[in-house]
Design an enzyme around this catalytic site. Structure first.
Site, short mmCIF file in Angstrom:
data_model
loop_
_atom_site.label_atom_id
_atom_site.label_comp_id
_atom_site.label_asym_id
_atom_site.label_seq_id
_atom_site.Cartn_x
_atom_site.Cartn_y
_atom_site.Cartn_z
N LYS A 32 0.85 -1.19 0.00
CA LYS A 32 0.00 0.00 0.00
C LYS A 32 0.88 1.25 0.00
O LYS A 32 1.56 1.53 0.99
CB LYS A 32 -0.90 0.04 1.24
N GLY A 89 6.98 4.57 8.11
CA GLY A 89 6.10 5.71 8.36
C GLY A 89 6.40 6.31 9.72
O GLY A 89 7.49 6.14 10.28
N SER A 90 5.41 7.00 10.25
CA SER A 90 5.63 7.73 11.50
C SER A 90 5.63 6.79 12.70
O SER A 90 5.08 5.69 12.65
CB SER A 90 4.51 8.77 11.68
N THR A 91 6.24 7.24 13.77
CA THR A 91 6.35 6.40 14.96
C THR A 91 4.97 6.11 15.55
O THR A 91 4.69 4.97 15.93
CB THR A 91 7.26 7.10 15.99
N GLY A 99 3.29 3.55 13.48
CA GLY A 99 4.05 2.31 13.63
C GLY A 99 3.72 1.58 14.92
O GLY A 99 3.61 0.34 14.95
N GLU A 129 10.12 0.80 10.18
CA GLU A 129 11.07 1.87 9.83
C GLU A 129 10.37 3.18 10.14
O GLU A 129 9.50 3.61 9.38
CB GLU A 129 11.42 1.80 8.34
N CYS A 136 13.49 10.55 6.67
CA CYS A 136 13.62 10.03 8.03
C CYS A 136 15.05 10.17 8.53
O CYS A 136 15.29 10.33 9.71
CB CYS A 136 13.18 8.57 8.06
N GLU A 187 10.33 15.14 15.52
CA GLU A 187 10.61 15.08 14.08
C GLU A 187 9.75 16.12 13.36
O GLU A 187 8.53 16.03 13.36
CB GLU A 187 10.30 13.69 13.54
P1 NAD Z 1 2.32 7.85 8.24
O1 NAD Z 1 2.72 7.02 9.39
O2 NAD Z 1 1.24 8.84 8.41
O3 NAD Z 1 1.88 6.95 7.01
C1 NAD Z 1 2.70 5.95 6.48
C2 NAD Z 1 1.85 4.93 5.76
O4 NAD Z 1 1.02 4.30 6.72
C3 NAD Z 1 0.91 5.52 4.71
O5 NAD Z 1 0.81 4.62 3.64
C4 NAD Z 1 -0.41 5.59 5.45
O6 NAD Z 1 -1.53 5.54 4.61
C5 NAD Z 1 -0.34 4.36 6.32
N1 NAD Z 1 -1.18 4.39 7.52
C6 NAD Z 1 -1.66 5.47 8.17
N2 NAD Z 1 -2.40 5.08 9.22
C7 NAD Z 1 -2.38 3.72 9.23
C8 NAD Z 1 -2.96 2.74 10.07
N3 NAD Z 1 -3.72 3.07 11.11
N4 NAD Z 1 -2.74 1.45 9.80
C9 NAD Z 1 -1.95 1.09 8.77
N5 NAD Z 1 -1.38 1.98 7.92
C10 NAD Z 1 -1.59 3.29 8.16
O7 NAD Z 1 3.67 8.53 7.74
P2 NAD Z 1 3.84 9.56 6.55
O8 NAD Z 1 3.37 10.89 7.04
O9 NAD Z 1 3.30 9.01 5.29
O10 NAD Z 1 5.44 9.57 6.40
C11 NAD Z 1 6.27 10.33 7.19
C12 NAD Z 1 6.87 9.50 8.30
O11 NAD Z 1 7.53 8.35 7.76
C13 NAD Z 1 7.93 10.25 9.07
O12 NAD Z 1 7.77 10.02 10.44
C14 NAD Z 1 9.23 9.61 8.59
O13 NAD Z 1 10.30 9.71 9.49
C15 NAD Z 1 8.81 8.22 8.37
N6 NAD Z 1 9.76 7.55 7.48
C16 NAD Z 1 10.60 6.59 7.99
C17 NAD Z 1 11.55 6.00 7.18
C18 NAD Z 1 12.50 4.94 7.70
O14 NAD Z 1 13.03 4.19 6.89
N7 NAD Z 1 12.75 4.84 9.00
C19 NAD Z 1 11.62 6.36 5.85
C20 NAD Z 1 10.76 7.34 5.37
C21 NAD Z 1 9.82 7.93 6.20
#
Ligand code: NAD
Length: 500
Positions: free
Chosen positions: A184, A237-239, A242, A259, A293, A393
């Site tokens: 996704k 994605g975000s902490t 996650g 991640e 990130c 962040e």
């Molecule tokens: P996000 O956590 O809002 O979303 C990430 C993904 O998760 C999206 O596809 C979103 O649709 C999905 N998502 C949202 N809510 C969900 C849920 N309840 N259940 C399952 N999936 C869900 O993050 P974002 O705003 O898209 O991205 C930015 C964040 O990603 C930042 O915190 C950044 O640090 C992190 N990031 C981490 C890495 C790494 O490798 N450590 C790399 C890139 C980005």
């Protein structure tokens, strides 16, 4: 060539779900609007995957797994190698698509995102038949060998900051190891992943091996996390999200790879090559508008060089060419969404309210060309390490600056946040470089550079940055289960029961 059943016209983008080898509408025909962050115009209306669509994708992936897992590793690798070639053949198109969808400057999507995507698929194409099990030296009379078996169907959820690249980071190792995939993308930036799915169909990936469901996190994402037919979920994605993923996966005891966010420390010592440090620190925070990130979002400067460094660094920040990301001369584009730009602005308000000093930037740029887009000036803030902008962040072109006197103080500031993803240092002192690399609490450390990544080098974090690793052999372990097989070759088993 378009995949079967799906004519593809020039200058159009794929907008449908990719399930079972076909591009299909979502179950109820709902769509998601995708915007160009440069001017807020509508780029595409993409099918919205609901939970039922995820179920369809898992069904297709489950069926495909039964044949895909029996393909030889060499055959699987060969398809990934073909895909890498195809990505290179479509490099310009993919670079432009990624730029339009994310706002990432074309000079970077051409030179970094697309080549890295091809390189990652190629690396894991080569990896497929190099990744092997082992033989364990157990007691005499037994042969104990370990095979690495694919997990099965894996769910992959990615964010919006590097959607094309992350498609390869996630799919490359999973497919090389013999898994099938339901991925996704972020609802904000699904276009390049859908295009890669088209290329995968063209190069011959069997139906169902890869499925792409474009949907929202709360619906499609949640279903991936909870689906009993998925054996592992790999989330970037975000902490906060996650943490929810880890909780949600607990019911079905899925394996989880997270991640998450970062707050990278970038330490400049008194003996550093300042020219290189200024340039590298700018790349660390301004590349992709700071939406990384591993961004170096905390600059920790030795007091002996802090003033000179800041003079040069703020001048450089002020000279960064903002503009239409499609222009080759643009060095920084817009942030990827209006909502995210507003979120970053709240951090600047917080910094002002807490009394931090904004040295340069701190607002949306003036000018008609920026009016409809989600732009923000490169921003440098001298901040108290305890303040919000220095601890949380921000995920924008915003760097918090701190000063230090002793090496101990630098490390103390660097390790004071809860994240632990990437960190860097600039010094000519070899002994210090190794010592600080050892002491930094983070998954990756760069000495006299920043933000280096390579498909062979493990990528991931500690603490609130998550657990598990992308890339290299580590990633292959993430996507396989170890199975130990014991063969009694000529051992005499003791008679423990019965007579005599
Ligand atoms: P996000 O956590 O809002 O979303 C990430 C993904 O998760 C999206 O596809 C979103 O649709 C999905 N998502 C949202 N809510 C969900 C849920 N309840 N259940 C399952 N999936 C869900 O993050 P974002 O705003 O898209 O991205 C930015 C964040 O990603 C930042 O915190 C950044 O640090 C992190 N990031 C981490 C890495 C790494 O490798 N450590 C790399 C890139 C980005």
């Amino acid at each position: 060539m378009a995949p079967p059943g799906r004519p593809r016209r020039e200058n159009t983008v794929q907008t449908k779900l990719f399930i079972g080898g076909e591009f299909v509408e979502g179950v109820d025909g709902a769509t998601i609007d995708v915007y160009d962050p440069h001017d807020g115009s509508l780029l595409a209306e993409v099918a919205e995957a609901r939970a039922t669509d995820v179920d369809r994708a898992v069904e297709a992936a489950t069926k495909a797994f039964e044949t895909w897992r029996h393909w030889s590793a060499e055959q699987r690798g060969r398809l990934l190698l073909k895909l890498a070639d195809s990505i290179e053949e479509h490099a310009e198109e993919l670079a432009l698509l990624e730029t339009r969808d994310t706002g990432h400057p074309i000079r970077d999507t051409r030179t970094l995102d697309v080549p890295r995507t091809a390189a990652t698929f190629r690396y894991f194409g080569g990896m497929a038949d190099k990744f092997q099990g082992s033989v364990i030296p157990v007691e005499r009379g037994f042969l104990d060998y370990v095979v690495r078996e694919p997990v099965g169907v894996v769910g992959q959820i990615v964010p919006w900051n590097f959607p094309l690249m992350f498609t390869s980071w996630k799919m490359g190792p999973a497919l090389a190891a013999g898994n099938t995939v339901v991925l996704k993308p972020s609802e904000l930036t699904p276009l390049s992943t859908l295009r890669v799915a088209e290329l995968m169909a063209e190069v011959g990936f069997p139906p169902g091996v890869v499925n792409v469901v474009t949907g929202y996190g709360a619906t499609a994402g949640t279903r991936i996390v909870q689906h009993p037919g998925i054996g592992k979920v790999s989330f970037t994605g975000s902490t906060a999200v996650g943490q929810g993923v880890a909780r949600g996966a607990a019911d079905t005891l899925k394996r989880v790879h997270l991640e998450l966010g970062g707050k990278g420390a970038n330490i400049v010592y008194g003996d550093a090559d300042l020219d290189a440090a200024v340039q590298g620190s700018a790349f660390a925070i301004f590349h992709n508008q700071g939406q990384a990130c591993i961004a170096g979002s905390r600059l920790i400067l030795h007091e002996s060089v802090a003033d000179e460094f800041l003079d040069r660094f703020t001048a450089l920040a002020g000279s960064v060419r903002l503009g239409d990301p499609k222009e080759p001369t643009t060095q920084m584009g817009p942030l990827t969404s209006a909502m995210h730009r507003d979120r970053v602005l709240t951090y600047l308000d917080a910094a002002r309210n807490e009394g931090d000093e904004i040295l340069t930037g701190g607002r949306a740029p003036d000018g008609a060309e920026f009016a409809a887009g989600y732009y923000l000036e490169p921003t440098v803030i001298e901040a108290d390490p305890a303040h919000r902008v220095a601890r949380e962040e921000v995920f924008g072109p915003v760097v918090a600056v701190h000063r230090f006197r002793t090496d101990e103080e630098a490390l103390q500031i660097a390790n004071a946040v809860e994240y632990g993803l990437g960190g860097g240092l600039w010094t000519r002192d070899l002994s210090r470089a190794h010592k600080v690399a050892r002491e930094l609490r983070s998954g990756m450390v760069w000495v006299n550079s920043y933000k280096r990544v390579n498909p062979g080098s493990p990528f991931g974090g500690v603490g609130r940055s998550g657990y598990g690793r992308e890339m290299g052999f580590e990633a292959m372990h993430e996507y396989t289960e170890a199975k130990a097989v014991w063969i009694n070759v000529d051992a005499e088993l003791p008679r423990l029961y019965g007579e005599g």
